[in-house]
Scaffold this motif. Structure first.
Motif, PDB file in Angstrom:
ATOM      1  N   HIS A 281       0.825  -1.209   0.000  1.00 17.39           N
ATOM      2  CA  HIS A 281       0.000   0.000   0.000  1.00 17.39           C
ATOM      3  C   HIS A 281       0.860   1.261   0.000  1.00 17.39           C
ATOM      4  O   HIS A 281       2.076   1.199   0.131  1.00 17.39           O
ATOM      5  CB  HIS A 281      -0.942  -0.005   1.205  1.00 17.39           C
ATOM      6  N   GLY A 282       0.183   2.404  -0.122  1.00 15.22           N
ATOM      7  CA  GLY A 282       0.892   3.670  -0.154  1.00 15.22           C
ATOM      8  C   GLY A 282       1.450   3.969  -1.534  1.00 15.22           C
ATOM      9  O   GLY A 282       1.171   3.262  -2.512  1.00 15.22           O
ATOM     10  N   PRO A 283       2.253   5.034  -1.654  1.00 19.11           N
ATOM     11  CA  PRO A 283       2.820   5.403  -2.954  1.00 19.11           C
ATOM     12  C   PRO A 283       3.597   4.237  -3.569  1.00 19.11           C
ATOM     13  O   PRO A 283       4.427   3.610  -2.900  1.00 19.11           O
ATOM     14  CB  PRO A 283       3.758   6.569  -2.607  1.00 19.11           C
ATOM     15  N   ILE A 284       3.343   3.957  -4.825  1.00 20.45           N
ATOM     16  CA  ILE A 284       3.960   2.803  -5.484  1.00 20.45           C
ATOM     17  C   ILE A 284       5.477   2.894  -5.443  1.00 20.45           C
ATOM     18  O   ILE A 284       6.174   1.899  -5.214  1.00 20.45           O
ATOM     19  CB  ILE A 284       3.462   2.685  -6.937  1.00 20.45           C
ATOM     20  N   GLU A 285       6.013   4.102  -5.624  1.00 21.69           N
ATOM     21  CA  GLU A 285       7.468   4.264  -5.674  1.00 21.69           C
ATOM     22  C   GLU A 285       8.130   4.035  -4.314  1.00 21.69           C
ATOM     23  O   GLU A 285       9.354   3.865  -4.238  1.00 21.69           O
ATOM     24  CB  GLU A 285       7.838   5.654  -6.195  1.00 21.69           C
ATOM     25  N   GLU A 286       7.357   4.011  -3.236  1.00 23.52           N
ATOM     26  CA  GLU A 286       7.922   3.802  -1.904  1.00 23.52           C
ATOM     27  C   GLU A 286       7.726   2.378  -1.397  1.00 23.52           C
ATOM     28  O   GLU A 286       8.162   2.043  -0.298  1.00 23.52           O
ATOM     29  CB  GLU A 286       7.299   4.790  -0.913  1.00 23.52           C
ATOM     30  N   ARG A 287       7.095   1.527  -2.192  1.00 28.86           N
ATOM     31  CA  ARG A 287       6.863   0.153  -1.762  1.00 28.86           C
ATOM     32  C   ARG A 287       8.116  -0.698  -1.969  1.00 28.86           C
ATOM     33  O   ARG A 287       8.951  -0.407  -2.819  1.00 28.86           O
ATOM     34  CB  ARG A 287       5.694  -0.458  -2.533  1.00 28.86           C
ATOM     35  N   GLU A 288       8.209  -1.753  -1.179  1.00 25.59           N
ATOM     36  CA  GLU A 288       9.313  -2.689  -1.329  1.00 25.59           C
ATOM     37  C   GLU A 288       9.118  -3.478  -2.624  1.00 25.59           C
ATOM     38  O   GLU A 288       8.035  -3.993  -2.890  1.00 25.59           O
ATOM     39  CB  GLU A 288       9.341  -3.655  -0.137  1.00 25.59           C
ATOM     40  N   PRO A 289      10.155  -3.579  -3.474  1.00 23.83           N
ATOM     41  CA  PRO A 289       9.993  -4.363  -4.703  1.00 23.83           C
ATOM     42  C   PRO A 289       9.791  -5.839  -4.394  1.00 23.83           C
ATOM     43  O   PRO A 289      10.207  -6.333  -3.341  1.00 23.83           O
ATOM     44  CB  PRO A 289      11.316  -4.126  -5.447  1.00 23.83           C
ATOM     45  N   ALA A 290       9.142  -6.532  -5.320  1.00 23.11           N
ATOM     46  CA  ALA A 290       8.901  -7.963  -5.136  1.00 23.11           C
ATOM     47  C   ALA A 290      10.230  -8.711  -5.052  1.00 23.11           C
ATOM     48  O   ALA A 290      11.167  -8.428  -5.805  1.00 23.11           O
ATOM     49  CB  ALA A 290       8.068  -8.497  -6.294  1.00 23.11           C
ATOM     50  N   PHE A 291      10.312  -9.650  -4.117  1.00 22.59           N
ATOM     51  CA  PHE A 291      11.541 -10.413  -3.963  1.00 22.59           C
ATOM     52  C   PHE A 291      11.715 -11.389  -5.123  1.00 22.59           C
ATOM     53  O   PHE A 291      10.748 -12.019  -5.563  1.00 22.59           O
ATOM     54  CB  PHE A 291      11.524 -11.203  -2.654  1.00 22.59           C
ATOM     55  N   PRO A 292      12.938 -11.541  -5.623  1.00 22.55           N
ATOM     56  CA  PRO A 292      13.179 -12.589  -6.624  1.00 22.55           C
ATOM     57  C   PRO A 292      13.025 -13.966  -5.990  1.00 22.55           C
ATOM     58  O   PRO A 292      13.153 -14.122  -4.767  1.00 22.55           O
ATOM     59  CB  PRO A 292      14.619 -12.329  -7.072  1.00 22.55           C
ATOM     60  N   ALA A 293      12.760 -14.966  -6.818  1.00 22.66           N
ATOM     61  CA  ALA A 293      12.591 -16.322  -6.297  1.00 22.66           C
ATOM     62  C   ALA A 293      13.875 -16.831  -5.655  1.00 22.66           C
ATOM     63  O   ALA A 293      13.844 -17.517  -4.629  1.00 22.66           O
ATOM     64  CB  ALA A 293      12.144 -17.253  -7.422  1.00 22.66           C
ATOM     65  N   PHE A 294      15.012 -16.493  -6.251  1.00 15.42           N
ATOM     66  CA  PHE A 294      16.295 -16.912  -5.699  1.00 15.42           C
ATOM     67  C   PHE A 294      16.677 -15.972  -4.559  1.00 15.42           C
ATOM     68  O   PHE A 294      16.749 -14.757  -4.732  1.00 15.42           O
ATOM     69  CB  PHE A 294      17.381 -16.891  -6.779  1.00 15.42           C
ATOM     70  N   ALA A 295      16.918 -16.534  -3.381  1.00 18.22           N
ATOM     71  CA  ALA A 295      17.210 -15.729  -2.196  1.00 18.22           C
ATOM     72  C   ALA A 295      18.714 -15.637  -1.955  1.00 18.22           C
ATOM     73  O   ALA A 295      19.405 -16.656  -1.906  1.00 18.22           O
ATOM     74  CB  ALA A 295      16.526 -16.323  -0.973  1.00 18.22           C
ATOM     75  N   ALA A 296      19.200 -14.414  -1.814  1.00 18.94           N
ATOM     76  CA  ALA A 296      20.593 -14.154  -1.452  1.00 18.94           C
ATOM     77  C   ALA A 296      20.610 -12.892  -0.603  1.00 18.94           C
ATOM     78  O   ALA A 296      19.779 -11.993  -0.800  1.00 18.94           O
ATOM     79  CB  ALA A 296      21.454 -13.984  -2.699  1.00 18.94           C
TER      80      ALA A 296
END
Length: 427
Positions: A203-218
């Motif tokens: 929610h909130g301003p789109i530019e301030e949201r956390e980007p979606a995590f990639p499937a590969f975790a590092a």
């Protein structure tokens, strides 16, 4: 608005501000309490489902913020408890460079009710301006539906979606908040890790949201050291991701799509600590479950400063005496952190294991400070292979687990040829 100055006569000073920027009369905690009661539109009623008489739309007389300054952590904490008892929805800023730069003092003030620890005058001004922005966001109601919401934690009403997105980390990042259903999308609390995390991501301003995590975790972890005085950078993690209370941790986070460990480490240091840093070397390679790589990097601030510079130039302002920009950590709480502090290794003795987000933090800092854990070079072919691998796999949408395992095994074998075995840890 002018920030208050530190008290020097042994007493705390409390200055309050209403939503329209009016400064309240009264300087001691007791006299400020009387003034705030006269100005406030009503005492907040906190409950999980009820509304409250305190609202951003209820008028400019609502007590928006209080700036508390004083000669010692103990005196400030006493004043904070009084302010919190009288006006629990007031945003309380501690204005004391001495206390804000103390790792122990920061924890004590947050637990006494502070919502922000300001390193300097500029940080106080930033905090006050941000609180007023919350009112502007509520008044404009930018969401097309025109809906307004109440904060599910404190009950503050009259919030647009953007205003709630701004309000929650400001007021509640240092608190052990309760499990809440989302008032915006009506998702149940059982469907997400924590309301603050859900609010940040969805929610909130789109530019301030956390980007979606990639499937590969590092993951990239950063130990940032200031060469001029040897101090180390500690971030104050929000309660929502640190076990229910603000706790110290180093800048760290997940590698975003297409990033390298180095890029992620420098980004996280900027986001969580407000410090622009250059990664200079690698300290440790960790591999969790044979599949999740974590790299501990060594970094230094881009523009270093001495103690004299830190005291002479505040909030990123240029000091004429030294001609450089002071690398003062962030003070304003957000979804990333409650702020950050430069820590002398001797201050670790004032903290306990429960003051950190994870175990082994103090030992890692001591090892770096003593030189026992010295940074290793980044220019090896194996490290380049590691960075190329993580950039490629974070873009991988096929989620081929066997392929990931084979790639990690190949690169891990290369790292063993270039780095000491004690620097490669299998978890």
């Amino acid at each position: 608005m002018q920030a208050s100055q530190d008290a020097s006569d042994g007493d705390c000073v409390v200055i309050g501000y209403t939503w329209d920027g009016k400064k309240l009369a009264g300087s001691s905690p007791v006299s400020w309490t009387r003034a705030s009661r006269a100005a406030s539109t009503g005492k907040s009623q906190r409950s999980s489902g009820s509304t409250t008489s305190d609202s951003l739309s209820s008028g400019s007389s609502f007590v928006a913020a209080a700036v508390v300054s004083g000669p010692s952590t103990k005196a400030i904490c006493t004043a904070l408890k009084q302010v919190r008892k009288t006006c629990p929805q007031t945003f309380t800023i501690v204005h004391s460079p001495q206390v804000s730069r103390s790792a122990r003092g920061r924890l004590d003030c947050f637990r006494a009710g502070a919502r922000m620890l300001a390193h300097d005058d500029a940080a106080v001004e930033q905090g006050l301006r941000t609180i007023m922005r919350q009112f502007d966001a509520a008044a404009s109601v930018p969401n097309p539906s025109g809906r307004v919401y109440s904060c599910p934690e404190c009950g503050l009403a009259g919030l647009s979606e953007d205003a709630l997105h701004l309000h929650f980390p400001l007021y509640h990042s240092m608190e052990n908040t309760h499990a809440h259903d989302c008032p915006i999308c009506d998702r149940r609390a059982s469907e997400f890790r924590a309301f603050a995390v859900h609010l940040h991501n969805e929610h909130g301003p789109i530019e301030e949201r956390e980007p979606a995590f990639p499937a590969f975790a590092a993951f990239s972890w950063v130990i940032c050291r200031r060469p001029s005085d040897g101090k180390l950078l500690l971030c104050h993690e929000p309660a929502a991701i640190a076990g229910g209370k603000p706790a110290y941790w180093f800048p760290a986070g997940r590698v975003d799509e297409g990033e390298t460990f180095l890029m992620a480490g420098e980004r996280e240091t900027q986001e969580e600590a407000g410090i622009q840093a250059n990664v200079k070397g690698v300290l440790l390679f960790k591999l969790e479950g044979g599949l999740v790589p974590r790299v501990v990097l060594y970094a230094e601030p881009v523009e270093d400063q001495t103690k004299e510079q830190e005291e002479g130039a505040g909030g990123g302002q240029r000091s004429a005496a030294v001609g450089t920009t002071a690398c003062i950590p962030k003070s304003l709480p957000d979804f990333e952190s409650c702020g950050a502090v430069w820590l002398d290794v001797s201050e670790l003795d004032n903290l306990t294991e429960r003051d950190y987000r994870g175990g082994g933090t103090a030992e890692l800092y001591r090892s770096v400070a003593s030189g026992e854990l010295a940074p290793l070079p980044l220019d090896s072919l194996s490290y380049e292979a590691l960075e190329e691998m993580v950039q490629r796999l974070t873009k991988d949408q096929d989620c081929l687990m066997d392929h990931w395992l084979a790639e990690i095994k190949r690169v891990w074998a290369l790292l063993k040829e270039d780095y000491p075995s004690e620097r490669l840890e299998m978890e």
